[in-house]
Design a protein around this motif. Structure first.
Motif, PDB file in Angstrom:
ATOM      1  N   HIS A 195      -2.113  12.563 -14.429  1.00  0.00           N
ATOM      2  CA  HIS A 195      -2.142  10.866 -13.792  1.00  0.00           C
ATOM      3  C   HIS A 195      -3.070  10.994 -13.089  1.00  0.00           C
ATOM      4  CE1 HIS A 195      -2.200   7.115 -12.807  1.00  0.00           C
ATOM      5  NE2 HIS A 195      -0.927   6.451 -13.218  1.00  0.00           N
ATOM      6  N   ALA A 196      -3.903  10.752 -12.285  1.00  0.00           N
ATOM      7  CA  ALA A 196      -5.224  10.994 -11.250  1.00  0.00           C
ATOM      8  C   ALA A 196      -5.393   9.736 -10.768  1.00  0.00           C
ATOM      9  CB  ALA A 196      -6.009  11.707 -11.669  1.00  0.00           C
ATOM     10  N   GLY A 197      -5.723   9.705  -9.609  1.00  0.00           N
ATOM     11  CA  GLY A 197      -6.146   8.124  -8.390  1.00  0.00           C
ATOM     12  C   GLY A 197      -6.306   9.067  -7.377  1.00  0.00           C
ATOM     13  N   GLY A 198      -7.128   7.981  -6.325  1.00  0.00           N
ATOM     14  CA  GLY A 198      -7.352   8.169  -4.790  1.00  0.00           C
ATOM     15  C   GLY A 198      -5.795   8.488  -4.032  1.00  0.00           C
ATOM     16  N   VAL A 199      -6.143   9.156  -3.241  1.00  0.00           N
ATOM     17  CA  VAL A 199      -4.808   9.265  -2.284  1.00  0.00           C
ATOM     18  C   VAL A 199      -4.093   8.214  -1.883  1.00  0.00           C
ATOM     19  CG1 VAL A 199      -5.861  10.011  -0.219  1.00  0.00           C
ATOM     20  CG2 VAL A 199      -4.288  11.190  -0.637  1.00  0.00           C
ATOM     21  N   ASP A 200      -5.398   7.079  -1.892  1.00  0.00           N
ATOM     22  CA  ASP A 200      -4.586   5.524  -1.160  1.00  0.00           C
ATOM     23  C   ASP A 200      -3.520   5.310  -2.478  1.00  0.00           C
ATOM     24  OD1 ASP A 200      -7.180   6.206  -2.448  1.00  0.00           O
ATOM     25  OD2 ASP A 200      -6.982   3.649  -2.252  1.00  0.00           O
ATOM     26  N   LEU A 201      -3.683   5.498  -3.350  1.00  0.00           N
ATOM     27  CA  LEU A 201      -2.330   5.138  -4.356  1.00  0.00           C
ATOM     28  C   LEU A 201      -1.052   5.704  -4.932  1.00  0.00           C
ATOM     29  CD1 LEU A 201      -5.157   4.694  -7.771  1.00  0.00           C
ATOM     30  CD2 LEU A 201      -4.353   2.569  -6.045  1.00  0.00           C
ATOM     31  N   VAL A 202      -0.863   7.005  -3.811  1.00  0.00           N
ATOM     32  CA  VAL A 202       0.184   7.707  -3.858  1.00  0.00           C
ATOM     33  C   VAL A 202       1.615   6.548  -3.580  1.00  0.00           C
ATOM     34  CG1 VAL A 202       1.086   9.104  -3.026  1.00  0.00           C
ATOM     35  CG2 VAL A 202      -0.852   9.295  -3.337  1.00  0.00           C
ATOM     36  N   PHE A 203       1.291   5.229  -2.218  1.00  0.00           N
ATOM     37  CA  PHE A 203       1.804   4.518  -2.271  1.00  0.00           C
ATOM     38  C   PHE A 203       2.190   3.484  -1.964  1.00  0.00           C
ATOM     39  CE2 PHE A 203       5.002   2.138  -0.042  1.00  0.00           C
ATOM     40  CZ  PHE A 203       6.098   2.474  -0.458  1.00  0.00           C
ATOM     41  N   PRO A 204       1.767   2.109  -2.649  1.00  0.00           N
ATOM     42  CA  PRO A 204       3.453   2.389  -3.495  1.00  0.00           C
ATOM     43  C   PRO A 204       2.801   2.201  -4.394  1.00  0.00           C
ATOM     44  CG  PRO A 204       2.617  -0.010  -2.605  1.00  0.00           C
ATOM     45  CD  PRO A 204       1.732   0.760  -2.191  1.00  0.00           C
ATOM     46  N   HIS A 205       1.699   2.239  -5.173  1.00  0.00           N
ATOM     47  CA  HIS A 205       1.138   2.149  -6.453  1.00  0.00           C
ATOM     48  C   HIS A 205       2.055   3.160  -7.736  1.00  0.00           C
ATOM     49  CE1 HIS A 205      -0.840   0.883  -9.763  1.00  0.00           C
ATOM     50  NE2 HIS A 205      -1.849   1.478 -10.300  1.00  0.00           N
ATOM     51  N   HIS A 206       1.916   4.285  -7.180  1.00  0.00           N
ATOM     52  CA  HIS A 206       2.318   5.619  -8.145  1.00  0.00           C
ATOM     53  C   HIS A 206       3.742   5.641  -7.461  1.00  0.00           C
ATOM     54  CE1 HIS A 206      -2.226   7.066  -8.898  1.00  0.00           C
ATOM     55  NE2 HIS A 206      -2.017   5.982  -9.571  1.00  0.00           N
ATOM     56  N   GLU A 207       3.908   5.667  -6.562  1.00  0.00           N
ATOM     57  CA  GLU A 207       5.598   5.232  -6.358  1.00  0.00           C
ATOM     58  C   GLU A 207       5.535   4.780  -7.529  1.00  0.00           C
ATOM     59  OE1 GLU A 207       8.160   7.684  -5.359  1.00  0.00           O
ATOM     60  OE2 GLU A 207       6.987   8.152  -3.652  1.00  0.00           O
ATOM     61  N   ASN A 208       5.896   3.225  -7.680  1.00  0.00           N
ATOM     62  CA  ASN A 208       5.897   1.705  -7.919  1.00  0.00           C
ATOM     63  C   ASN A 208       5.375   2.769 -10.184  1.00  0.00           C
ATOM     64  OD1 ASN A 208       7.123   1.358  -6.021  1.00  0.00           O
ATOM     65  ND2 ASN A 208       5.529  -0.742  -5.937  1.00  0.00           N
ATOM     66  N   GLU A 209       5.136   3.838 -10.549  1.00  0.00           N
ATOM     67  CA  GLU A 209       4.431   3.337 -11.469  1.00  0.00           C
ATOM     68  C   GLU A 209       6.124   4.441 -11.968  1.00  0.00           C
ATOM     69  OE1 GLU A 209       1.002   4.898 -12.768  1.00  0.00           O
ATOM     70  OE2 GLU A 209      -0.291   4.078 -11.719  1.00  0.00           O
TER      71      GLU A 209
END
Ligand SMILES: [Zn+2]
Length: 499
Positions: A250-264
């Motif tokens: 799963h990839a994304g920009g570093v700005d997505l680590v929190f909260p987006h990916h944490e919540n995923e």
């Protein structure tokens, strides 16, 4: 996988270590990356992420994996609704405008995706099997509601007084381990209803938001009443729908680590009880001239600001976006873009020089030497990319190879072919247009009309160098009369036939 290939390592944001890459069901690799929210044009900071994903995918393809890549289109969230309200247009109208622009950007940047940029047979010929699915959030509301149901059944999610459904972060152990949220800061039971917020505000977050007047006509009926999904839910739902409950990457920009990916992670693992993602990849951010992009600074560049407004080659932009290591912050400057264009021109010139040798005699010792050189370069290229996608080092292998070739006078046809084959292979990963350049130059001789045009362009180039503008214009007019349009670019003149 072939035994003597280097082991691929990626730096996994979860745990922060560089680890050997081991997909769950090789040769298949399931790969999900967060797509754009189509409420605005993408800027080069956004585009860096999409180019990074493309490299991951192309590299794994090239290494023989069967990559299944999915990237979502976020077409409902707080930002989409804000723009629809501001402009007094429907959510669909907002999506249509910016999704089309986004796809144009990807195409210009040679980011592979499955909407017909190339036909299936063209992809097969290039050895690229994977297609990117680009599902839209609004077309997967049922999948999202299904997840909400699973989470409420397991009592990890709960309904609030206004009819919204929240994820209880204290009801699932391990919340916060991707982003390193301070466990003492967790405010379980307290709630946050907007899609984006800071780590200090880590609270129960909205899975399903009850309708409010601000939502206008953006609403779906559900067992929880009229409402709309929270932003994070879509990625859990769509990745599961297309790729299964456990993902390889799963990839994304570093700005997505929190909260987006944490919540995923919380939503997916809360629903399935299985580990959601084996490898998390995050690309670092981009600055412009050392500063954060901001409207007030006038440095928020979209791709079209660079290509249409300033006439830069989109593939030079691609080169500039990928030439730094993806985990390093990238400082974008116009000097850097110029350097990228120069580097691309060097590679394209090398292709032209090699194509010029295709008719000449060769010597078997020289052919062997070039074979050995390209095998060494190929090994170095693979070792570099296998080491957490070290693109700078991989590019160095390519440039050293080209430099060595330049030192070999009078290459013959067989040697030139070996070198061109390798450069074509390199381009399957880098996507910087070398394969096109090879096709253009090597097919040139077969088309007498093209040979004539190239000859005239060369003559025009010479005339311009002598400042013989009259002759240069004469050639342009002569070509125009034949229905040939020419375009002067920083890296040379291109021509095409008018339709
Ligand atoms: Zn996402």
């Amino acid at each position: 996988m072939n035994e003597d290939k280097p082991t691929i390592h990626f730096t996994n944001t979860l745990g922060g270590k560089k680890e050997p890459f081991e997909p769950l069901h090789p040769p298949e690799v399931t790969f999900y990356s967060c797509g754009p929210t189509v409420y605005n044009f993408a800027h080069i900071g956004n585009l860096r992420a999409f180019v990074s994903y493309d490299l991951v995918r192309r590299f794994l393809d090239w290494r023989g994996y069967d990559v299944r890549h999915v990237m979502n289109i976020t077409d409902v969230d707080d930002k989409m609704i804000r723009v629809a309200n501001e402009e007094k247009i429907s959510l669909t109208a907002v999506r249509e405008r910016f999704e089309a622009a986004f796809l144009e950007d990807l195409r210009a940047l040679n980011v592979l995706a499955g909407w017909g940029r190339s036909s299936a047979s063209e992809r097969a010929e290039a050895g690229i099997e994977a297609e990117t699915e680009l599902p839209r959030a609004t077309e997967h509301i049922d999948d999202m509601l299904g997840l909400v149901a699973r989470l409420t059944e397991r009592e990890i999610a709960y309904r609030s007084d206004d009819g919204s459904v929240y994820f209880g972060i204290g009801r699932l152990p391990g919340y916060g381990r991707l982003s390193g949220v301070d466990q003492r800061e967790l405010k379980s039971g307290a709630r946050v209803s907007h899609d984006e917020y800071e780590k200090e505000e880590a609270r129960d977050f909205a899975l399903w938001k009850a309708w409010t007047p601000g939502d206008g006509d953006v609403a779906w009926e559900s067992d929880y009443g009229r409402g709309r999904p929270g932003w994070h839910l879509e990625c859990s739902a769509m990745s599961m729908r297309y790729l299964g409950e456990e993902l390889d990457i799963h990839a994304g920009g570093v700005d997505l680590v929190f909260p987006h990916h944490e919540n995923e992670i919380a939503q997916s693992e809360g629903a399935t009880g299985k580990p959601f993602v084996r490898t998390w990849l995050h690309n670092a951010h981009l600055t412009v001239d050392g500063q954060k992009m901001a409207k007030r600074l006038g440095n928020v560049y979209r791709l079209r600001d660079l290509t249409e407004e300033r006439d830069h080659d989109p593939l030079a932009v691609r080169y500039a976006l990928m030439a730094a290591h993806y985990r390093q912050p990238l400082n974008f400057t116009f000097d850097g873009l110029k350097a990228a264009a120069g580097a691309l021109a060097r590679l394209r010139n090398a292709v032209v020089a090699l194509a010029d040798r295709l008719g000449s005699e060769d010597h078997h010792r020289r052919v062997e030497a070039v074979e050995e050189m390209s095998a060494d370069a190929a090994r170095r290229f693979d070792v570099a990319l296998s080491d957490d996608l070290n693109v700078p080092e991989a590019l160095a292998a390519v440039f050293d190879f080209v430099g060595e070739l330049n030192k070999m006078p009078d290459l013959g046809a067989a040697s030139a072919k070996v070198a061109l084959d390798w450069l074509r292979d390199v381009d399957r990963v880098l996507g910087i247009g070398l394969a096109d350049a090879i096709d253009r130059t090597t097919h040139r001789d077969a088309d007498p009309e093209a040979v004539r045009i190239e000859g005239l362009l060369k003559e025009r180039e010479d005339a311009r160098r002598r400042k013989d503008w009259a002759r240069a214009d004469e050639i342009r007019d002569e070509l125009a009369a034949d229905g040939i349009t020419i375009e002067d670019k920083p890296d040379g003149t291109r021509w095409h036939r008018q339709p």
